[in-house]
Each structure stands twice: as structure tokens, then as C-alpha cells.
Design a protein around this motif. Sequence first.
Motif, PDB file in Angstrom:
ATOM      1  N   LEU A 119       0.828  -1.200   0.000  1.00  0.00           N
ATOM      2  CA  LEU A 119       0.000   0.000   0.000  1.00  0.00           C
ATOM      3  C   LEU A 119       0.866   1.254   0.000  1.00  0.00           C
ATOM      4  O   LEU A 119       1.871   1.322   0.702  1.00  0.00           O
ATOM      5  N   SER A 166      -9.704   3.498  -1.555  1.00  0.00           N
ATOM      6  CA  SER A 166      -9.083   2.305  -2.123  1.00  0.00           C
ATOM      7  C   SER A 166      -8.342   1.512  -1.042  1.00  0.00           C
ATOM      8  O   SER A 166      -8.470   0.283  -0.962  1.00  0.00           O
ATOM      9  N   ALA A 167      -7.574   2.197  -0.208  1.00  0.00           N
ATOM     10  CA  ALA A 167      -6.829   1.521   0.861  1.00  0.00           C
ATOM     11  C   ALA A 167      -7.775   0.879   1.869  1.00  0.00           C
ATOM     12  O   ALA A 167      -7.490  -0.196   2.392  1.00  0.00           O
ATOM     13  N   TRP A 187       1.081   4.230   1.488  1.00  0.00           N
ATOM     14  CA  TRP A 187       0.547   4.947   2.649  1.00  0.00           C
ATOM     15  C   TRP A 187       0.626   6.457   2.488  1.00  0.00           C
ATOM     16  O   TRP A 187      -0.235   7.182   2.966  1.00  0.00           O
TER      17      TRP A 187
END
Length: 108
Positions: A46, A88-89, A48
Motif C-alpha cells: 500500500l 481504495s486503501a 501509505w
Amino acid sequence: GSKFCLVTRGDTPSSHKVFDALRALCVPVIVSDHWHRVAKPFPTLLAWDAFSISIPERHFLKDPKQAVAFLWTLSTGELRRLHEALLSARLALDWRAPGSRTTGLALT
């Protein structure tokens, strides 16, 4: 709701507050110097930095108001980009989120 959620470290660099922020759909503002090194979930999977903001602990402790002042200068486009990346995350990190990609993994 809030656009940003403050995520401070607890007794350790990690905190459940980052997941609370994701669930609340507000951008995590992380104040924990070692969080990225020892507590960040899926650090290689991911991006971040695309959906969270980090502030060094020493800056926040010295002058909290000044440390977060830049948040009010973000453009509408920057806020939209952060929020879209957050959505999305959230699908990857919150198994309770509608459409979550982790629901199948959590139940197997």
C-alpha cells in the motif's frame, strides 16, 4: 464528518486509531516516529503516503497547532486525491468495509 483524524502513538508506535480513521473515512494524520518502520500494515503493498499524512513527534510536541496548520492549506484537488486513495486503501485494510477485498481472507 471530519476530513482528518489525528493518530498518535500509544505505549508502542502502533495504534488502533489508524483503523478507526480508515473506518471513519478521514485521512489519518500519523504522529508516531516509528510507526512506519514497525507498525505499518502491508508497507510494500500500500502507498501509505497517498492516503495518510505523517508529522514528526518532535514538531507536534513542540507546537501542535503549528504542526497541523498546513492541513488547512491543502487544495480541494489534494483533498480529493487523498480521499480517493483512502477509499481504495480501506478496501484492503478494513474487512468490514462494503466491497472489501479482505473479507474472503478473514473468513477462510
